[in-house]
Write an enzyme that holds these catalytic residues in place. Structure first.
Site, PDB file in Angstrom:
ATOM      1  N   ASP A 562       0.890  -1.295  -0.231  1.00  0.00           N
ATOM      2  CA  ASP A 562       0.061   0.119   0.107  1.00  0.00           C
ATOM      3  C   ASP A 562       0.697   1.313   0.054  1.00  0.00           C
ATOM      4  O   ASP A 562       1.985   1.232   0.384  1.00  0.00           O
ATOM      5  CB  ASP A 562      -1.054  -0.015   1.224  1.00  0.00           C
ATOM      6  CG  ASP A 562      -2.364   0.494   0.770  1.00  0.00           C
ATOM      7  OD1 ASP A 562      -2.435   1.541   0.003  1.00  0.00           O
ATOM      8  OD2 ASP A 562      -3.149   0.398   1.791  1.00  0.00           O
ATOM      9  N   GLU A 565       3.331   5.198  -3.889  1.00  0.00           N
ATOM     10  CA  GLU A 565       3.616   6.116  -4.741  1.00  0.00           C
ATOM     11  C   GLU A 565       5.030   6.750  -4.552  1.00  0.00           C
ATOM     12  O   GLU A 565       5.371   7.137  -5.620  1.00  0.00           O
ATOM     13  CB  GLU A 565       2.499   7.285  -4.742  1.00  0.00           C
ATOM     14  CG  GLU A 565       1.140   6.664  -4.831  1.00  0.00           C
ATOM     15  CD  GLU A 565       0.505   5.807  -3.924  1.00  0.00           C
ATOM     16  OE1 GLU A 565      -0.490   5.337  -4.499  1.00  0.00           O
ATOM     17  OE2 GLU A 565       0.961   6.043  -2.626  1.00  0.00           O
ATOM     18  N   ASP A 639      -8.137   4.428  -3.765  1.00  0.00           N
ATOM     19  CA  ASP A 639      -9.144   4.326  -2.741  1.00  0.00           C
ATOM     20  C   ASP A 639     -10.148   5.254  -3.567  1.00  0.00           C
ATOM     21  O   ASP A 639     -10.481   6.371  -3.024  1.00  0.00           O
ATOM     22  CB  ASP A 639      -8.583   5.428  -1.582  1.00  0.00           C
ATOM     23  CG  ASP A 639      -7.762   4.616  -0.655  1.00  0.00           C
ATOM     24  OD1 ASP A 639      -7.451   3.277  -0.981  1.00  0.00           O
ATOM     25  OD2 ASP A 639      -6.924   5.041   0.072  1.00  0.00           O
TER      26      ASP A 639
END
Length: 958
Positions: A562, A565, A639
């Site tokens: 998760d 980035e 998300d």
């Protein structure tokens, strides 16, 4: 007339002779030949022009173009490409005084010796695309006290061309021609600098900096339009602030505003008036806009909370997104020069941190209508690959030739995954799996999301013993009792002061700006944290060693990576992200910022294979980059919101991502963030929630990875609706159908590795000759046979869809035949989504399963959809290990000849441990005049006992 005396003439003659002598003594060399191509030294120079342009032949279908701001080419090792740099032959080089031609048997690159501009031609001599003359720019800039270059290249293409790929984005745009794509890794946004065209070319732009692609002109602030207040005064819009969103006329402040620019974290805190209360308020901007340009104006909003926009009193935009997780919205506005349009923008924020911005872009100039560009913030040189093929599949195959194959995912990953944010205890997780098994709902994977550690221990990779007292035993129960895999969330994040932080910190492996800023996260009282530097090979090894010793040894099956980035702090500007990552061990952070997820995945993939090379690595990561597929990385769309529009946007997002060369994509079925009305629903809200999840589930069953996830309400089928509800029945039906389709789906996974295939396919991949499909982004092919048509409108019971030309189509459920090349309006009852089968298809359906490894696919039912010749290759291997890399797999070909009405089940090729040597195939014919429903209990026309030798079956009934 000018008269010259003899002396003057003699002087000029001597000068010319001297010049000629010097020119012959030091000749200008326009290009030099190399073993794999040429280097050109353009004669014309202008500020930012290239001093050297290199063309290299990678193979007959791929040419690399690099351009340097100096005569020498910088020696930069690519993170993206891994192709062998072997000496290339089979190309020719010819030149004239003005140009040089580099030709392979399939493509030719022609470069101007004056400008260095390159054009590409097919073997028939037709131009495919061309660099615009004098459009190559390498403009010097400085980052961290060092030289770098802004890099810009514009290409001209044919009228009617289209652009796909470029990663995954949430603008609900399919064809990017004339659009702008910003490649900056962010939650829900994935940067992949590779595009494909229906004209059968692709471009891999090898640059990791923040990049714009397509129409790269800047978006302008609202103030650049002609603005008029609500009362007519020129120069601004009227902004009205109300502290009760239910009473928009109860205004506490009215003021003139010319910009709406609260796009990044903390902007709203700085720019909203002190009198305004974001927790319960609303803002309205009203007035008129005008432009001195006629044509399509693009408006781009970023918003958190509720956003509505009216133009000329017509509602044209109605969106919502949870405030902490802003989303984009595009709006095309047709404007005539000098003509006013009334505008009203209503924004209802949520909480103290909210987002709203509006920028716009002028109409595309006529001269630029058939162009697209790349514009990168930083790099040492320009570097791209031109890839050509007979079709888009060949182009994507070229991309994987350059960047690496996609390993086959373990077979269990193609089954159903259950997830939520989050299972808080060991007991809760096991009870959910037990309920699936009790209800006989197929399941292969349960996901343990973030926060299984103690509150103040993020990054320790230690389970909280109070909530997960025996993770080893929990995993054994999942494996041995429930035949279920466990995927676990792993973040590249460390809380300040924990042992792992201290260890990484003393070795210089952490980004320290977040620590210096004392930036706290959202957990409990908030904790100061940072991420590790994934560009450092030693740090990658250390991170793997940490999760290996703490987690992998317990029996974990897969990794959920998760915030990759890296999301050190959500919703920051690109500038702040770079500041947070400075310094990065690879070099200038501006040059490397987008490649973090690639390197993060590399560490875990290589780490696991180094300790357990007999178990397939499987990574689910929120971000990726070109080349991520070689590290067994699947990407999900982040998300996203739980609204109907968000569901629709995932279709184009997933298709474009797949056409970017990475075959494994998934999404949060049902959406991640949820409106308050669904958390505390009325009866009406409950029914909409159930229908939204049903339609999304139907869509998700036909994507590469089938995964449910989201915030409360809980996402298990039995928590969404009771057993007698159509929502429950539909979701269970599509779950079971997915498992029936596993022989088909797993064969597509095999083809994705062995043949560089793409599972989730834009219609343009298979029907490029049908121009209508070039802009259809809400339908797609799942494999070669299934046309998927998601239903994304509430209470929609009829679906308008298009059947591509070049083939006839069968309704999957009834077997009814439809001609191609037409739009049709079909039934779309609550329980089913329209799915059509291409005429000339063979689909293998396996037995009903509760999990993928329950039994081998015997018996297989072959549905043969006649009318055209058909073929399919059944691929099988050992499902979970890497023996397929050693040649241990099998293929059984199915071919149908329409003329002879004969199906041939070919001789089995290859073998592997545990292979079925004898098996049964049931054959069901589906004809134009003899429709057959999708009924697995119906009698077969023929039953074949197969032992590996070829068998022919003739259709007996028409």
């Amino acid at each position: 007339m000018i008269k010259m005396n003899l002396r003057s003439q003699s002087t000029i003659l001597m000068f010319l002779l001297l010049f000629t002598s010097i020119a012959h003594a030091t000749p200008v060399v326009p290009f030099t030949k190399m073993a794999d191509g040429i280097i050109i030294y353009p004669a014309q120079q202008y500020p930012g022009s290239a001093h050297a342009v290199r063309l290299q032949v990678i193979n007959n279908s791929i040419i690399r173009v690099t351009a340097s701001p100096a005569k020498e080419m910088p020696q930069v090792q690519s993170l993206v490409t891994i192709y062998p740099t072997t000496q290339t032959s089979g190309f020719t080089i010819t030149n004239t005084a003005n140009e040089v031609r580099l030709a392979t048997p399939f493509i030719t690159a022609v470069a101007s010796l004056q400008t260095g501009a390159v054009a590409f031609f097919d073997k028939a001599g037709k131009q495919i695309i061309a660099e615009r003359a004098a459009a190559k720019q390498l403009l010097p800039v400085t980052f961290e006290g060092q030289r770098s270059y802004n890099i810009i290249q514009t290409f001209e293409t044919k009228p009617g061309d289209a652009i796909y790929g470029l990663g995954q984005h949430q603008d609900d745009v399919y064809n990017y021609m004339g659009q702008q794509v910003t490649m900056f890794q962010n939650n829900t946004e994935v940067a992949i600098p590779f595009l494909v065209s229906p004209n059968n070319y692709g471009i891999l732009w090898d640059n990791y900096s923040i990049t714009k692609a397509g129409d790269v002109r800047e978006y302008l602030p609202l103030s650049s339009l002609q603005l008029f207040a609500k009362t007519g005064e020129e120069g601004w819009l009227t902004a009205s602030y109300a502290n009760d969103k239910t009473k928009s006329d109860d205004v506490v402040l009215t003021r003139a505003e010319t910009t709406i620019d609260m796009e990044f974290v903390n902007d709203s805190k700085l720019k909203l008036p002190a009198e305004f209360k974001t927790e319960n308020g609303s803002v309205t901007w009203q007035g008129s806009i005008a432009s001195s340009f006629s044509g399509n104006h693009k408006m781009r909003f970023t918003y958190g909370g509720y956003l509505k926009v009216w133009l000329n009193n017509k509602l044209v935009l109605d969106r919502w997104r949870r405030a902490w997780n802003p989303a984009p919205a595009l709006l095309d506005v047709a404007m005539q020069k000098g003509q006013k349009q009334s505008i009203k923008i209503e924004w209802i924020p949520e909480g103290s941190e909210s987002y709203i911005s509006l920028k716009w872009q002028e109409p595309v100039p006529t001269a630029d209508a058939n162009t697209f560009s790349f514009s990168s913030e930083a790099g040492k040189h320009m570097d791209y690959y031109f890839v050509y093929g007979k079709n888009i599949d060949e182009v994507i195959s070229g991309y994987r030739t350059l960047t690496g194959k996609a390993p086959i995912v373990p077979k269990w990953a193609m089954g159903f995954w259950q997830s939520r944010e989050r299972y808080k205890t060991q007991e809760e997780l096991l009870n959910v799996v037990a309920e699936f098994r009790k209800r006989k709902i197929p399941l292969d994977n349960i996901v343990l999301d973030w926060f299984y550690w103690k509150e103040n221990d993020w990054g320790s990779q230690e389970f909280d013993a109070a909530r997960f007292p025996s993770p080893d035993s929990m995993i054994k129960v999942l494996h041995n009792q429930y035949n279920t895999k466990l995927m676990i969330s792993v973040w590249p994040k460390f809380y300040e002061g924990i042992p792992a932080y201290n260890d990484f910190n003393k070795r210089g492996w952490l980004y320290k700006r977040n620590i210096a800023d004392r930036q706290k996260d959202w957990v409990g009282p908030g904790y100061t944290s940072t991420f590790y530097d994934a560009f450092n090979p030693e740090a990658r090894k250390a991170f793997w060693n940490l999760i290996h010793s703490k987690i992998y040894t317990k029996g974990i099956d897969a990794w959920w990576m998760d915030a990759s980035e890296p999301d050190l702090l959500s919703n920051v500007s690109p500038q702040r992200r770079k500041e947070q990552m400075t310094p990065v061990s690879a070099g200038l952070v501006a040059e490397y910022v987008n490649a973090y997820p690639l390197q993060n995945a590399k560490g875990i993939y290589e780490g696991q294979r180094s300790v357990d090379n007999n178990k397939r690595v499987f990574l689910l990561t929120r971000s990726g980059f070109a080349g991520s597929q070689r590290y067994a990385a699947a990407i999900w769309s982040g998300d996203i919101g739980a609204r109907w529009h968000d569901m629709k946007a995932q279709i184009a997002a997933g298709v474009n991502f797949s056409m970017s060369g990475l075959p494994y994509w998934t999404m949060d079925i049902g959406g991640f963030v949820v409106e308050n009305r669904y958390e505390r629903p009325t009866a009406t809200d409950t029914e909409e929630w159930r229908e939204l999840n049903t339609r999304w589930f139907q869509f998700g069953a036909f994507t590469p990875l089938f995964r449910v996830h989201g915030q409360y309400p809980f996402r298990e089928v039995f928590n969404i609706a009771p057993e007698d509800h159509p929502a429950y029945k539909s979701m269970v039906y599509y779950n079971r159908l997915r498992y029936r389709l596993l022989p088909y789906i797993y064969s597509l996974a095999g083809a994705s590795y062995h043949n560089n295939y793409t599972m989730m396919r834009g219609l343009v991949m298979d029907f490029a000759a049908d121009k209508k499909v070039h802009s259809i982004g809400d339908q797609y092919m799942f494999g070669p046979s299934l046309l998927i048509n998601p239903v994304y409108e509430y209470k929609e019971r009829r679906k308008q869809l298009y059947l591509p030309a070049g083939s006839g189509w069968y309704d999957l459920y009834s077997g009814k035949y439809f001609a191609g090349g037409q739009s049709i309006n079909v039934d779309a009852p609550y329980e089913t989504m329209p799915v059509f089968v291409k005429e000339g298809s063979i689909i293998p359906f396996g037995p009903e399963l509760q999990y993928t490894s329950e039994k081998r696919a015997d018996t297989i039912t072959l549905f043969v959809y006649t009318g055209r010749d058909a073929s399919f290759n059944l691929y099988e291997d050992e499902d979970v290990n890497y023996n397929y890399e050693k040649g241990q797999y099998s293929n059984i070909s199915f071919t149908y000849n329409e003329k002879t009405k004969q199906l041939t089940i070919g001789e089995r090729k290859g073998s592997f441990n545990g292979m079925l040597t004898n098996r049964t195939f049931r054959v069901i014919w589906v004809n134009k005049n003899a429709a057959k429903p999708l009924d697995f209990e119906q009698a077969a026309a023929t039953t074949v006992r197969y032992n590996g030798s070829a068998v022919k079956v003739t259709q007996s009934n028409r």
